[in-house]
Design a protein around this motif. Sequence first.
Motif, PDB file in Angstrom:
ATOM      1  N   LEU A  76       0.836  -1.192   0.000  1.00  0.00           N
ATOM      2  CA  LEU A  76       0.000   0.000   0.000  1.00  0.00           C
ATOM      3  C   LEU A  76       0.876   1.249   0.000  1.00  0.00           C
ATOM      4  O   LEU A  76       2.012   1.239   0.487  1.00  0.00           O
ATOM      5  CB  LEU A  76      -0.897   0.002   1.236  1.00  0.00           C
ATOM      6  N   ASP A  77       0.331   2.338  -0.527  1.00  0.00           N
ATOM      7  CA  ASP A  77       0.983   3.635  -0.515  1.00  0.00           C
ATOM      8  C   ASP A  77       1.104   4.084   0.951  1.00  0.00           C
ATOM      9  O   ASP A  77       0.102   4.301   1.619  1.00  0.00           O
ATOM     10  CB  ASP A  77       0.146   4.621  -1.326  1.00  0.00           C
ATOM     11  N   SER A  78       2.326   4.204   1.457  1.00  0.00           N
ATOM     12  CA  SER A  78       2.545   4.538   2.872  1.00  0.00           C
ATOM     13  C   SER A  78       2.023   5.920   3.235  1.00  0.00           C
ATOM     14  O   SER A  78       1.566   6.141   4.355  1.00  0.00           O
ATOM     15  CB  SER A  78       4.027   4.459   3.223  1.00  0.00           C
ATOM     16  N   ASN A  79       2.096   6.878   2.308  1.00  0.00           N
ATOM     17  CA  ASN A  79       1.603   8.223   2.593  1.00  0.00           C
ATOM     18  C   ASN A  79       0.094   8.212   2.805  1.00  0.00           C
ATOM     19  O   ASN A  79      -0.420   8.804   3.756  1.00  0.00           O
ATOM     20  CB  ASN A  79       1.962   9.185   1.456  1.00  0.00           C
ATOM     21  N   ARG A  80      -0.618   7.534   1.937  1.00  0.00           N
ATOM     22  CA  ARG A  80      -2.074   7.458   2.068  1.00  0.00           C
ATOM     23  C   ARG A  80      -2.466   6.627   3.286  1.00  0.00           C
ATOM     24  O   ARG A  80      -3.427   6.947   3.981  1.00  0.00           O
ATOM     25  CB  ARG A  80      -2.697   6.874   0.812  1.00  0.00           C
ATOM     26  N   TYR A  81      -1.719   5.561   3.544  1.00  0.00           N
ATOM     27  CA  TYR A  81      -2.000   4.730   4.714  1.00  0.00           C
ATOM     28  C   TYR A  81      -1.763   5.522   5.996  1.00  0.00           C
ATOM     29  O   TYR A  81      -2.513   5.407   6.958  1.00  0.00           O
ATOM     30  CB  TYR A  81      -1.146   3.464   4.704  1.00  0.00           C
ATOM     31  N   GLY A  82      -0.722   6.345   6.027  1.00  0.00           N
ATOM     32  CA  GLY A  82      -0.428   7.138   7.207  1.00  0.00           C
ATOM     33  C   GLY A  82      -1.515   8.159   7.513  1.00  0.00           C
ATOM     34  O   GLY A  82      -1.782   8.461   8.680  1.00  0.00           O
ATOM     35  N   LYS A  83      -2.137   8.692   6.476  1.00  0.00           N
ATOM     36  CA  LYS A  83      -3.198   9.688   6.675  1.00  0.00           C
ATOM     37  C   LYS A  83      -4.517   9.054   7.093  1.00  0.00           C
ATOM     38  O   LYS A  83      -5.286   9.646   7.847  1.00  0.00           O
ATOM     39  CB  LYS A  83      -3.406  10.486   5.388  1.00  0.00           C
ATOM     40  N   ASP A  84      -4.814   7.858   6.576  1.00  0.00           N
ATOM     41  CA  ASP A  84      -6.093   7.201   6.871  1.00  0.00           C
ATOM     42  C   ASP A  84      -5.899   5.688   6.918  1.00  0.00           C
ATOM     43  O   ASP A  84      -6.259   4.980   5.973  1.00  0.00           O
ATOM     44  CB  ASP A  84      -7.122   7.586   5.799  1.00  0.00           C
ATOM     45  N   PRO A  85      -5.310   5.157   8.003  1.00  0.00           N
ATOM     46  CA  PRO A  85      -5.009   3.723   8.057  1.00  0.00           C
ATOM     47  C   PRO A  85      -6.226   2.820   7.899  1.00  0.00           C
ATOM     48  O   PRO A  85      -6.197   1.857   7.139  1.00  0.00           O
ATOM     49  CB  PRO A  85      -4.378   3.525   9.433  1.00  0.00           C
ATOM     50  N   SER A  86      -7.297   3.124   8.617  1.00  0.00           N
ATOM     51  CA  SER A  86      -8.464   2.242   8.537  1.00  0.00           C
ATOM     52  C   SER A  86      -9.174   2.372   7.194  1.00  0.00           C
ATOM     53  O   SER A  86      -9.755   1.404   6.709  1.00  0.00           O
ATOM     54  CB  SER A  86      -9.428   2.541   9.683  1.00  0.00           C
ATOM     55  N   GLY A  87      -9.113   3.539   6.577  1.00  0.00           N
ATOM     56  CA  GLY A  87      -9.765   3.722   5.279  1.00  0.00           C
ATOM     57  C   GLY A  87      -9.062   2.979   4.164  1.00  0.00           C
ATOM     58  O   GLY A  87      -9.690   2.309   3.343  1.00  0.00           O
ATOM     59  N   VAL A  88      -7.728   3.082   4.136  1.00  0.00           N
ATOM     60  CA  VAL A  88      -6.960   2.425   3.074  1.00  0.00           C
ATOM     61  C   VAL A  88      -7.011   0.907   3.217  1.00  0.00           C
ATOM     62  O   VAL A  88      -7.282   0.186   2.269  1.00  0.00           O
ATOM     63  CB  VAL A  88      -5.499   2.934   3.067  1.00  0.00           C
ATOM     64  N   SER A  89      -6.768   0.410   4.431  1.00  0.00           N
ATOM     65  CA  SER A  89      -6.802  -1.042   4.634  1.00  0.00           C
ATOM     66  C   SER A  89      -8.235  -1.567   4.558  1.00  0.00           C
ATOM     67  O   SER A  89      -8.460  -2.714   4.173  1.00  0.00           O
ATOM     68  CB  SER A  89      -6.176  -1.416   5.972  1.00  0.00           C
ATOM     69  N   GLY A  90      -9.199  -0.743   4.913  1.00  0.00           N
ATOM     70  CA  GLY A  90     -10.599  -1.147   4.836  1.00  0.00           C
ATOM     71  C   GLY A  90     -11.083  -1.373   3.419  1.00  0.00           C
ATOM     72  O   GLY A  90     -12.025  -2.130   3.180  1.00  0.00           O
ATOM     73  N   LYS A  91     -10.412  -0.719   2.457  1.00  0.00           N
ATOM     74  CA  LYS A  91     -10.790  -0.914   1.052  1.00  0.00           C
ATOM     75  C   LYS A  91     -10.540  -2.352   0.603  1.00  0.00           C
ATOM     76  O   LYS A  91     -11.273  -2.883  -0.219  1.00  0.00           O
ATOM     77  CB  LYS A  91     -10.027   0.051   0.149  1.00  0.00           C
ATOM     78  N   ILE A  92      -9.497  -2.965   1.155  1.00  0.00           N
ATOM     79  CA  ILE A  92      -9.196  -4.355   0.800  1.00  0.00           C
ATOM     80  C   ILE A  92     -10.340  -5.248   1.253  1.00  0.00           C
ATOM     81  O   ILE A  92     -10.864  -6.049   0.473  1.00  0.00           O
ATOM     82  CB  ILE A  92      -7.862  -4.799   1.435  1.00  0.00           C
ATOM     83  N   ASN A  93     -10.724  -5.103   2.510  1.00  0.00           N
ATOM     84  CA  ASN A  93     -11.828  -5.906   3.044  1.00  0.00           C
ATOM     85  C   ASN A  93     -13.118  -5.629   2.290  1.00  0.00           C
ATOM     86  O   ASN A  93     -13.885  -6.544   1.994  1.00  0.00           O
ATOM     87  CB  ASN A  93     -12.031  -5.619   4.530  1.00  0.00           C
ATOM     88  N   ALA A  94     -13.362  -4.363   1.968  1.00  0.00           N
ATOM     89  CA  ALA A  94     -14.588  -3.994   1.258  1.00  0.00           C
ATOM     90  C   ALA A  94     -14.639  -4.616  -0.140  1.00  0.00           C
ATOM     91  O   ALA A  94     -15.703  -5.081  -0.577  1.00  0.00           O
ATOM     92  CB  ALA A  94     -14.701  -2.481   1.165  1.00  0.00           C
ATOM     93  N   LEU A  95     -13.505  -4.657  -0.827  1.00  0.00           N
ATOM     94  CA  LEU A  95     -13.473  -5.255  -2.166  1.00  0.00           C
ATOM     95  C   LEU A  95     -13.826  -6.738  -2.111  1.00  0.00           C
ATOM     96  O   LEU A  95     -14.604  -7.229  -2.921  1.00  0.00           O
ATOM     97  CB  LEU A  95     -12.090  -5.087  -2.796  1.00  0.00           C
ATOM     98  N   VAL A  96     -13.227  -7.445  -1.159  1.00  0.00           N
ATOM     99  CA  VAL A  96     -13.476  -8.879  -1.042  1.00  0.00           C
ATOM    100  C   VAL A  96     -14.927  -9.142  -0.653  1.00  0.00           C
ATOM    101  O   VAL A  96     -15.601  -9.995  -1.242  1.00  0.00           O
ATOM    102  CB  VAL A  96     -12.503  -9.518  -0.020  1.00  0.00           C
ATOM    103  N   GLU A  97     -15.430  -8.402   0.312  1.00  0.00           N
ATOM    104  CA  GLU A  97     -16.803  -8.615   0.772  1.00  0.00           C
ATOM    105  C   GLU A  97     -17.822  -8.215  -0.288  1.00  0.00           C
ATOM    106  O   GLU A  97     -18.886  -8.830  -0.398  1.00  0.00           O
ATOM    107  CB  GLU A  97     -17.030  -7.853   2.077  1.00  0.00           C
ATOM    108  N   LYS A  98     -17.512  -7.210  -1.089  1.00  0.00           N
ATOM    109  CA  LYS A  98     -18.406  -6.785  -2.171  1.00  0.00           C
ATOM    110  C   LYS A  98     -18.593  -7.899  -3.198  1.00  0.00           C
ATOM    111  O   LYS A  98     -19.659  -8.053  -3.790  1.00  0.00           O
ATOM    112  CB  LYS A  98     -17.838  -5.536  -2.846  1.00  0.00           C
ATOM    113  N   LEU A  99     -17.551  -8.693  -3.374  1.00  0.00           N
ATOM    114  CA  LEU A  99     -17.607  -9.807  -4.331  1.00  0.00           C
ATOM    115  C   LEU A  99     -18.168 -11.083  -3.700  1.00  0.00           C
ATOM    116  O   LEU A  99     -18.166 -12.139  -4.325  1.00  0.00           O
ATOM    117  CB  LEU A  99     -16.216 -10.076  -4.903  1.00  0.00           C
TER     118      LEU A  99
END
Length: 141
Positions: free
Chosen positions: A12-35
């Motif tokens: 993951l992009d460390s800059n974006r993860y540093g600004k919003d850790p739960s949002g960036v990592s949450g996208k992974i879970n959201a993608l899998v659950e959406k499918l």
Amino acid sequence: MAAYVYEGMFILDSNRYGKDPSGVSGKINALVEKLGGEILVSRMWAEQRLAYPINGQRRGTYWLTYFRLDSLKMDELNYACNINDDMLRFLFIKQDPRLVDMLIAHAEGHEFAGDEDSDDSGSDDSDEEESSEEEPVEAAE
């Protein structure tokens, strides 16, 4: 049609993860659950300097995820990850069903009783040998 357990490793992009850790990592879970998939374990593995710059980034956050997903949905997941700007790289590996429980337990930080017994019996002998070798080195310093 068949749901398998996959290991997903994301950089993951460390800059974006540093600004919003739960949002960036949450996208992974959201993608899998959406499918229609199920997240088994999802956690940060490491944050470190990359071997070479990716999209101008020199640091990356490694995210490890184990999930269960229909094999026919993997193409959609690959596409969704490709167009996501938060993910610099990703890799999916289908896991052997016989290893799934052990891999998930390890990712959660659990140890197996069999591993502890074998480590204890071997470590007692090596600790005695190592301690006698280490003492002169410490005294010399």
